[in-house]
Design a protein around this motif. Structure first.
Motif, PDB file in Angstrom:
ATOM      1  N   ALA A 170      -3.226  13.360   0.939  1.00  0.00           N
ATOM      2  CA  ALA A 170      -2.697  12.065   0.515  1.00  0.00           C
ATOM      3  C   ALA A 170      -3.279  10.924   1.322  1.00  0.00           C
ATOM      4  CB  ALA A 170      -1.173  12.068   0.627  1.00  0.00           C
ATOM      5  N   LYS A 171      -3.713  11.201   2.556  1.00  0.00           N
ATOM      6  CA  LYS A 171      -4.270  10.160   3.399  1.00  0.00           C
ATOM      7  C   LYS A 171      -5.724   9.865   3.056  1.00  0.00           C
ATOM      8  CE  LYS A 171      -1.178  11.300   7.225  1.00  0.00           C
ATOM      9  NZ  LYS A 171      -1.074  11.680   8.655  1.00  0.00           N
ATOM     10  N   ARG A 172      -6.320  10.712   2.217  1.00  0.00           N
ATOM     11  CA  ARG A 172      -7.721  10.508   1.858  1.00  0.00           C
ATOM     12  C   ARG A 172      -7.876   9.855   0.488  1.00  0.00           C
ATOM     13  NH1 ARG A 172      -8.233  15.956   3.903  1.00  0.00           N
ATOM     14  NH2 ARG A 172      -8.430  16.733   1.771  1.00  0.00           N
ATOM     15  N   VAL A 173      -6.790   9.714  -0.274  1.00  0.00           N
ATOM     16  CA  VAL A 173      -6.882   9.102  -1.592  1.00  0.00           C
ATOM     17  C   VAL A 173      -6.660   7.607  -1.476  1.00  0.00           C
ATOM     18  CG1 VAL A 173      -6.083  11.204  -2.717  1.00  0.00           C
ATOM     19  CG2 VAL A 173      -4.427   9.458  -2.075  1.00  0.00           C
ATOM     20  N   GLY A 174      -7.007   6.881  -2.542  1.00  0.00           N
ATOM     21  CA  GLY A 174      -6.854   5.433  -2.533  1.00  0.00           C
ATOM     22  C   GLY A 174      -5.486   5.006  -3.012  1.00  0.00           C
ATOM     23  N   ASN A 175      -5.286   3.697  -3.048  1.00  0.00           N
ATOM     24  CA  ASN A 175      -4.043   3.111  -3.526  1.00  0.00           C
ATOM     25  C   ASN A 175      -4.072   3.077  -5.053  1.00  0.00           C
ATOM     26  OD1 ASN A 175      -1.772   1.646  -4.029  1.00  0.00           O
ATOM     27  ND2 ASN A 175      -2.473  -0.232  -3.060  1.00  0.00           N
ATOM     28  N   PRO A 176      -3.184   3.803  -5.745  1.00  0.00           N
ATOM     29  CA  PRO A 176      -3.236   3.838  -7.217  1.00  0.00           C
ATOM     30  C   PRO A 176      -2.625   2.615  -7.887  1.00  0.00           C
ATOM     31  CG  PRO A 176      -1.448   5.211  -6.441  1.00  0.00           C
ATOM     32  CD  PRO A 176      -2.146   4.702  -5.203  1.00  0.00           C
ATOM     33  N   GLU A 212       1.671   7.917  -7.806  1.00  0.00           N
ATOM     34  CA  GLU A 212       2.681   7.370  -6.896  1.00  0.00           C
ATOM     35  C   GLU A 212       3.718   8.430  -6.545  1.00  0.00           C
ATOM     36  OE1 GLU A 212       2.475   4.620  -5.460  1.00  0.00           O
ATOM     37  OE2 GLU A 212       1.524   3.101  -6.719  1.00  0.00           O
ATOM     38  N   PHE A 213       4.029   9.302  -7.482  1.00  0.00           N
ATOM     39  CA  PHE A 213       4.949  10.408  -7.218  1.00  0.00           C
ATOM     40  C   PHE A 213       4.383  11.347  -6.161  1.00  0.00           C
ATOM     41  CE2 PHE A 213       6.022  14.851  -8.125  1.00  0.00           C
ATOM     42  CZ  PHE A 213       7.409  14.828  -7.956  1.00  0.00           C
ATOM     43  N   PHE A 270       6.221   2.216 -13.055  1.00  0.00           N
ATOM     44  CA  PHE A 270       5.035   2.447 -13.881  1.00  0.00           C
ATOM     45  C   PHE A 270       5.295   3.509 -14.940  1.00  0.00           C
ATOM     46  CE2 PHE A 270       2.673   1.163  -9.808  1.00  0.00           C
ATOM     47  CZ  PHE A 270       2.748  -0.169 -10.155  1.00  0.00           C
ATOM     48  N   GLY A 271       6.096   4.513 -14.609  1.00  0.00           N
ATOM     49  CA  GLY A 271       6.376   5.569 -15.582  1.00  0.00           C
ATOM     50  C   GLY A 271       7.184   5.066 -16.762  1.00  0.00           C
ATOM     51  N   THR A 272       8.221   4.277 -16.505  1.00  0.00           N
ATOM     52  CA  THR A 272       9.067   3.789 -17.595  1.00  0.00           C
ATOM     53  C   THR A 272       8.355   2.729 -18.439  1.00  0.00           C
ATOM     54  OG1 THR A 272      10.067   2.247 -16.009  1.00  0.00           O
ATOM     55  CG2 THR A 272      11.243   4.291 -16.453  1.00  0.00           C
ATOM     56  N   THR A 282       0.841  -1.184   0.000  1.00  0.00           N
ATOM     57  CA  THR A 282       0.000   0.000   0.000  1.00  0.00           C
ATOM     58  C   THR A 282       0.875   1.233   0.000  1.00  0.00           C
ATOM     59  OG1 THR A 282      -0.110  -0.074   2.407  1.00  0.00           O
ATOM     60  CG2 THR A 282      -1.910  -1.124   1.195  1.00  0.00           C
ATOM     61  N   PRO A 283       0.353   2.377  -0.456  1.00  0.00           N
ATOM     62  CA  PRO A 283       1.181   3.581  -0.527  1.00  0.00           C
ATOM     63  C   PRO A 283       1.653   4.011   0.849  1.00  0.00           C
ATOM     64  CG  PRO A 283      -0.859   3.859  -1.762  1.00  0.00           C
ATOM     65  CD  PRO A 283      -0.992   2.598  -0.960  1.00  0.00           C
ATOM     66  N   MET A 284       2.844   4.570   0.904  1.00  0.00           N
ATOM     67  CA  MET A 284       3.382   5.103   2.143  1.00  0.00           C
ATOM     68  C   MET A 284       2.827   6.505   2.319  1.00  0.00           C
ATOM     69  SD  MET A 284       5.366   2.797   3.485  1.00  0.00           S
ATOM     70  CE  MET A 284       6.438   3.711   4.573  1.00  0.00           C
TER      71      MET A 284
END
Length: 288
Positions: free
Chosen positions: A55-61, A112-113, A124-126, A45-47
């Motif tokens: 950032a704490k209110r968004v989901g895991n992308p 993620e950035f 994911f970007g590359t 999960t995202p850090m």
């Protein structure tokens, strides 16, 4: 009276000294020990710690990128293996490659950035950029392969020419080196991530070999390498499906957790045996 006052004053000072000394000797915990399950969850999960409030209110992308990855790689792998007479090395999937492979992975990389996840952002970007570049090569408007044809205007003929294949194989070699780097970094996370990059490494190595063999008109060996690349890509897509299920089950709060093979615990033991502080201890020291 004066002696009593002086004695009481001395008692108060001694009590205050003891209290101040006691406070000075109080130890405050500065690190937290995590179990392997908690460590695994942090990598799945995202850090969001030390991030802006939004950032704490968004989901895991991450599942978004995994969804785009499996939807793109699965049909392309079937095409490379020539199932049901499929052919064209992915030309029929230009649309999915652009809008499902490239676009979704690029969006996820940006998210993620924002969340501060460097490794998923780069991965994911590359890979998303590669899908854009791969699709652009097959689109006639970009005029990437047409100059290799006899008339210098036919993209389809140019894609199968020896000059184009011998040149384009270097892109696959470069991507193979990148997958090797990602695979080494993924050993800090879990087995599923590591196996995905291992299979992608095999895919790009086989594709580069196939293009060079086909460029030398060794059709039989080249086609075998193409089918091998398709089989390896199919395995990568199955691993991607599994990881997508793990992430979605985690997001929906299912009462069970599918195993992904946490590798962080092995690294922690190795670092502790060498006297090197682990990730949590280093973060705690940085917060002091």
């Amino acid at each position: 009276m004066d002696s009593d006052r002086s004695q009481s004053t001395e008692k108060k000072e001694s009590i205050q000294y003891k209290e101040s000394t006691g406070h000075a000797l109080t130890t405050i915990p500065t690190s937290v020990t995590l179990s392997p399950e908690q460590f695994e969850t942090l990598y799945l999960t995202p850090m969001t710690r030390r991030q802006p409030k939004f950032a704490k209110r968004v989901g895991n992308p991450t599942p978004l990128a995994l969804g785009g990855f499996v939807i793109t790689t699965t049909p392309i792998s079937c095409c490379l293996m020539a199932w049901r007479g499929a052919s064209g090395n992915g030309v029929a999937f230009i649309g999915p490659i652009v809008f499902l492979g490239g676009l979704l992975l690029l969006i996820t990389s940006i998210l993620e950035f924002i969340l501060g996840n460097t490794f998923p952002c780069v991965v994911f970007g590359t890979i998303g950029g590669f899908w854009f570049a791969f699709a652009a090569t097959m689109i006639p408007a970009f005029n990437a392969a047409a100059p290799y044809s006899a008339l210098t205007t036919d993209t389809v003929t140019g894609l199968s020419s020896a000059g184009f294949m011998n040149t384009y194989a270097f892109l696959f070699i470069t991507m193979a080196v990148l997958m090797l780097i990602f695979m080494i970094c993924a050993t800090r996370t879990n087995i599923v991530y590591t196996l995905i990059f291992l299979t992608l490494l095999v895919v790009f190595l086989l594709l580069s070999s196939a293009y060079w063999l086909l460029g030398e008109e060794n059709v039989a060996a080249g086609n075998k390498c193409v089918k091998g690349a398709g089989a390896s890509l199919f395995v990568a897509s199955l691993l991607g499906f599994y990881l997508l299920i793990v992430q979605l089950f985690e997001a929906m709060g299912f009462p069970f957790h599918l195993p992904v093979g946490d590798l962080g615990a092995f690294w922690d033991r190795s670092l502790q045996n060498r006297g090197i502080p682990d990730i949590e201890e280093s973060a705690a020291v940085g917060q002091k």
